[in-house]
Motif scaffolding. Structure first.
Motif, mmCIF file in Angstrom:
data_model
loop_
_atom_site.group_PDB
_atom_site.id
_atom_site.type_symbol
_atom_site.label_atom_id
_atom_site.label_comp_id
_atom_site.label_asym_id
_atom_site.label_seq_id
_atom_site.Cartn_x
_atom_site.Cartn_y
_atom_site.Cartn_z
ATOM 1 N N THR A 1 -18.882 14.375 -11.269
ATOM 2 C CA THR A 1 -17.833 14.832 -10.350
ATOM 3 C C THR A 1 -16.480 14.224 -10.693
ATOM 4 O OG1 THR A 1 -19.446 15.056 -8.556
ATOM 5 C CG2 THR A 1 -17.129 14.962 -7.934
ATOM 6 N N ASP A 2 -16.450 12.883 -10.739
ATOM 7 C CA ASP A 2 -15.177 12.173 -10.854
ATOM 8 C C ASP A 2 -14.583 12.240 -12.253
ATOM 9 O OD1 ASP A 2 -15.497 11.451 -8.205
ATOM 10 O OD2 ASP A 2 -16.382 9.502 -8.668
ATOM 11 N N ASN A 3 -15.422 12.163 -13.260
ATOM 12 C CA ASN A 3 -14.930 12.012 -14.627
ATOM 13 C C ASN A 3 -14.997 13.295 -15.451
ATOM 14 O OD1 ASN A 3 -14.343 9.250 -14.281
ATOM 15 N ND2 ASN A 3 -16.481 8.727 -14.622
ATOM 16 N N CYS A 4 -15.469 14.379 -14.827
ATOM 17 C CA CYS A 4 -15.563 15.625 -15.591
ATOM 18 C C CYS A 4 -15.123 16.836 -14.773
ATOM 19 C CB CYS A 4 -16.992 15.818 -16.107
ATOM 20 S SG CYS A 4 -17.193 17.263 -17.164
ATOM 21 N N VAL A 5 -15.921 17.231 -13.782
ATOM 22 C CA VAL A 5 -15.723 18.533 -13.133
ATOM 23 C C VAL A 5 -14.335 18.661 -12.516
ATOM 24 C CG1 VAL A 5 -16.528 20.063 -11.284
ATOM 25 C CG2 VAL A 5 -18.187 18.872 -12.740
ATOM 26 N N ARG A 6 -13.898 17.633 -11.820
ATOM 27 C CA ARG A 6 -12.602 17.730 -11.134
ATOM 28 C C ARG A 6 -11.430 17.926 -12.097
ATOM 29 N NH1 ARG A 6 -13.789 12.968 -6.697
ATOM 30 N NH2 ARG A 6 -14.645 14.332 -5.052
ATOM 31 N N GLY A 7 -11.603 17.529 -13.353
ATOM 32 C CA GLY A 7 -10.510 17.630 -14.304
ATOM 33 C C GLY A 7 -10.620 18.792 -15.273
ATOM 34 N N ILE A 8 -11.576 19.685 -15.068
ATOM 35 C CA ILE A 8 -11.757 20.811 -15.992
ATOM 36 C C ILE A 8 -10.605 21.804 -15.849
ATOM 37 C CG2 ILE A 8 -13.201 22.841 -16.478
ATOM 38 C CD1 ILE A 8 -15.634 21.131 -15.770
ATOM 39 N N THR A 9 -10.109 22.282 -16.979
ATOM 40 C CA THR A 9 -9.085 23.335 -17.003
ATOM 41 C C THR A 9 -9.595 24.507 -17.836
ATOM 42 O OG1 THR A 9 -8.001 22.333 -18.923
ATOM 43 C CG2 THR A 9 -7.176 21.710 -16.733
ATOM 44 N N ALA A 10 -8.983 25.653 -17.640
ATOM 45 C CA ALA A 10 -9.411 26.873 -18.330
ATOM 46 C C ALA A 10 -8.371 27.303 -19.356
ATOM 47 C CB ALA A 10 -9.620 27.992 -17.319
ATOM 48 N N ASN A 11 -8.830 27.861 -20.451
ATOM 49 C CA ASN A 11 -7.947 28.447 -21.466
ATOM 50 C C ASN A 11 -7.767 29.932 -21.148
ATOM 51 O OD1 ASN A 11 -7.617 26.036 -22.925
ATOM 52 N ND2 ASN A 11 -9.583 26.346 -23.952
ATOM 53 N N ARG A 12 -6.861 30.213 -20.242
ATOM 54 C CA ARG A 12 -6.709 31.549 -19.670
ATOM 55 C C ARG A 12 -6.366 32.604 -20.721
ATOM 56 N NH1 ARG A 12 -5.588 31.923 -13.978
ATOM 57 N NH2 ARG A 12 -5.987 29.924 -12.938
ATOM 58 N N GLU A 13 -5.406 32.309 -21.596
ATOM 59 C CA GLU A 13 -4.964 33.323 -22.559
ATOM 60 C C GLU A 13 -6.089 33.689 -23.519
ATOM 61 O OE1 GLU A 13 -3.427 30.470 -21.952
ATOM 62 O OE2 GLU A 13 -1.657 31.148 -20.824
ATOM 63 N N LEU A 14 -6.815 32.704 -23.981
ATOM 64 C CA LEU A 14 -7.924 32.958 -24.899
ATOM 65 C C LEU A 14 -8.985 33.823 -24.231
ATOM 66 C CD1 LEU A 14 -9.415 32.379 -27.583
ATOM 67 C CD2 LEU A 14 -10.374 30.344 -26.486
ATOM 68 N N LEU A 15 -9.327 33.505 -22.984
ATOM 69 C CA LEU A 15 -10.344 34.275 -22.260
ATOM 70 C C LEU A 15 -9.886 35.714 -22.049
ATOM 71 C CD1 LEU A 15 -11.430 31.559 -19.677
ATOM 72 C CD2 LEU A 15 -12.856 32.521 -21.488
ATOM 73 N N ALA A 16 -8.618 35.900 -21.690
ATOM 74 C CA ALA A 16 -8.102 37.252 -21.452
ATOM 75 C C ALA A 16 -8.172 38.098 -22.730
ATOM 76 C CB ALA A 16 -6.669 37.173 -20.948
ATOM 77 N N GLU A 17 -7.817 37.482 -23.862
ATOM 78 C CA GLU A 17 -7.853 38.212 -25.128
ATOM 79 C C GLU A 17 -9.282 38.572 -25.519
ATOM 80 O OE1 GLU A 17 -6.622 40.060 -28.650
ATOM 81 O OE2 GLU A 17 -5.636 39.618 -26.734
ATOM 82 N N ARG A 18 -10.212 37.680 -25.261
ATOM 83 C CA ARG A 18 -11.612 37.963 -25.593
ATOM 84 C C ARG A 18 -12.171 39.098 -24.755
ATOM 85 N NH1 ARG A 18 -14.037 31.836 -26.483
ATOM 86 N NH2 ARG A 18 -13.219 31.564 -28.613
ATOM 87 N N VAL A 19 -11.762 39.146 -23.499
ATOM 88 C CA VAL A 19 -12.211 40.266 -22.653
ATOM 89 C C VAL A 19 -11.603 41.565 -23.162
ATOM 90 C CG1 VAL A 19 -12.093 41.275 -20.341
ATOM 91 C CG2 VAL A 19 -12.604 38.831 -20.609
ATOM 92 N N ARG A 20 -10.331 41.537 -23.482
ATOM 93 C CA ARG A 20 -9.651 42.762 -23.930
ATOM 94 C C ARG A 20 -10.305 43.353 -25.170
ATOM 95 N NH1 ARG A 20 -6.087 44.817 -27.312
ATOM 96 N NH2 ARG A 20 -5.956 42.912 -28.564
ATOM 97 N N THR A 21 -10.742 42.481 -26.079
ATOM 98 C CA THR A 21 -11.282 42.961 -27.355
ATOM 99 C C THR A 21 -12.807 42.989 -27.388
ATOM 100 O OG1 THR A 21 -11.207 40.706 -28.260
ATOM 101 C CG2 THR A 21 -9.264 42.115 -28.597
ATOM 102 N N SER A 22 -13.451 42.696 -26.274
ATOM 103 C CA SER A 22 -14.904 42.575 -26.275
ATOM 104 C C SER A 22 -15.607 43.925 -26.322
ATOM 105 C CB SER A 22 -15.372 41.830 -25.023
ATOM 106 O OG SER A 22 -16.775 41.862 -24.929
ATOM 107 N N ALA A 23 -16.607 43.999 -27.196
ATOM 108 C CA ALA A 23 -17.456 45.187 -27.238
ATOM 109 C C ALA A 23 -18.323 45.278 -25.979
ATOM 110 C CB ALA A 23 -18.343 45.139 -28.473
ATOM 111 N N GLY A 24 -18.442 44.173 -25.259
ATOM 112 C CA GLY A 24 -19.247 44.173 -24.041
ATOM 113 C C GLY A 24 -18.692 45.070 -22.952
#
Length: 466
Positions: free
Chosen positions: A385-408
């Motif tokens: 909780t203290d040393n990992c989860v609370r400090g997690i951030t997301a790479n929004r631009e990378l995720l958006a691009e992967r969705v846009r180009t995904s064959a899924g």
């Protein structure tokens, strides 16, 4: 001043350091069990539980007219002080021991007796005035004291684990809310599947934790059935017929735990099924914690040649040779805790199976294994909780691009263009690097407005609304 005192047991006489509160039985245990180097005093919940069991027994024996006023008050006060934290360093026998916990019980009897003797104005070891067995252990046997204390101690210890699990659950929920608008591609068998949100991914971790909290609370209910009053094998020999019920009521009042007497004390004295059940729940918690940590390690892998969808807090340099490397050390340590808990469960299972006839002699290793699992799972939840989860951030631009180009994305088009066309679009996208949407529009399989409506995030990540 005297530096030693003389005590005796059925094997003979021994010199005991004059200033210690333990006695000859504890001394022999120190000599016989140099196993872990960890004494029962290292588990404060167990020492507290032992003191409360002895206090409940003393109150019952006094109430039944079997323990006189002076000795009762001295024992009662000694037990209260120990339960509140005094003299835990005098509980010196190793946590792993032979004798089904007899050495633990005798260590408790001796410390309580010598503290009570002090209160009556007598020196330590003056057992003619107040005896560890005749008075402190009155109406008891190791075989009902030890399992009762063990169960009560486990209930105490689990409260910290429950708190840590709830804190972790809330941390997952906070991340689920923070990431609720971030689209990503889900995966099955490590292969691209269909879109979801990163918030949905973290919300599942919160649900998993909530379910395990519920299972742990259920397991505690089984632990709260005790065999106090069973004495040697469950027949209640050497006790008043009223003793078992009264002692359980006193112990429940003293501990604040809703304890109930076992329906059949002979069965309860030999059966360790409740410990096996609890250990199974702890293993379940460990498995799911470890699974989440596996996910976090995968999702943060890279940062250049891996998934790189999320960033874990940087907690330490990761390599003595590779500059700039940072490893997922917090998930890794929780993985290792899970491996240990799973191993502890095997130990507890074998110890339970190894019981014979009217007693299981292996409850010390069951208790030691349970305490390790509970203690380390709590610590693991807190550091995650203290040393990992609370400090997690997301790479929004990378995720958006992967969705846009995904064959899924082709899966979402199945109801509109059919499976064969969707398969063609998916394979062509993989082959050419072009997007599924572009290919579908080019072939005229859907018009632009319908396609955009179908590929909206709320449509991609939930059942359709007709």
């Amino acid at each position: 001043m005297q530096t030693t005192r003389i005590e005796h047991d059925l094997l003979g006489e021994r010199e005991i350091p004059a200033d210690v509160y333990w006695g000859i039985h504890s001394l022999r245990a120190l000599e016989n069990y140099p196993i872990t180097g960890k004494s029962i005093g290292a588990y404060p919940e167990l020492v507290k539980a032992l003191a409360l069991v002895k206090q409940a027994a003393a109150r019952t024996n006094h109430q039944l007219g079997q323990l006189d006023e002076g000795r009762f008050h001295a024992i009662d006060e000694a037990c209260r002080e120990i339960a509140e934290g005094r003299l835990h360093n005098q509980f010196v026998v190793d946590v792993i021991q032979g004798g089904a916990g007899t050495s633990t019980n005798m260590n408790a009897n001796e410390v309580i007796a010598n503290l009570a003797l002090e209160k009556l104005g007598w020196p330590k070891g003056h057992y003619k005035e107040l005896h560890p067995i005749n008075h402190v252990n009155m109406s008891q046997s190791t075989n009902d004291v030890y399992p009762t204390a063990l169960k009560l101690a486990v209930v105490f210890a689990i409260q910290g684990l429950l708190d840590a699990m709830e804190t972790l659950r809330l941390a997952y929920l906070a991340k689920a809310e923070e990431f609720k608008d971030i689209l990503k591609i889900g995966r099955t068998q490590l292969q691209d599947a269909v879109p979801m949100t990163l918030g949905q991914e973290f919300s599942t971790y919160a649900v998993m934790m909530k379910e395990d909290v519920a299972r742990l609370r259920e397991a505690i209910c089984l632990i709260q059935e005790i065999n106090l009053g069973a004495t040697a094998i469950g027949t209640g020999i050497n006790t008043d017929i009223r003793y078992a019920k009264m002692a359980t009521e006193h112990l429940a009042e003293l501990s604040g735990v809703k304890l109930v007497p076992a329906e059949n004390l002979i069965e309860a004295t030999q059966d360790t099924g409740a410990f096996v059940q609890l250990s199974g729940v702890l293993k379940r918690i460990a498995c799911k914690l470890s699974k989440v940590c596996n996910d976090l390690r995968l999702l943060s892998s890279g940062p250049q040649a891996g998934f790189n969808e999320i960033n874990l807090p940087e907690r330490a340099a990761g390599s003595s040779i590779m500059p700039g490397k940072v490893n997922p050390i917090i998930p890794e340590v929780v993985n290792q805790i899970a491996f240990e808990v799973i191993g502890n469960d095997v130990t507890i299972t074998l110890a339970s199976e190894g019981g014979q006839l009217q007693l299981n002699a292996f409850e010390p290793i069951i208790g030691h294994s349970l305490f390790k699992s509970i203690e380390h799972l709590e610590a693991g939840c807190r550091t995650l909780t203290d040393n990992c989860v609370r400090g997690i951030t997301a790479n929004r631009e990378l995720l958006a691009e992967r969705v846009r180009t995904s064959a899924g994305l082709a899966t979402a088009l199945n109801p509109h263009i059919g499976y064969e066309n969707a398969t063609w679009a998916a394979r062509e996208a993989l082959k050419t690097g072009r997007s599924v949407a572009e290919l579908v529009l080019e072939r005229g399989l859907m018009d632009k407005e319908s396609l955009e409506r179908t590929l909206r995030p709320e449509v991609l990540t939930a059942p359709r609304a007709e």
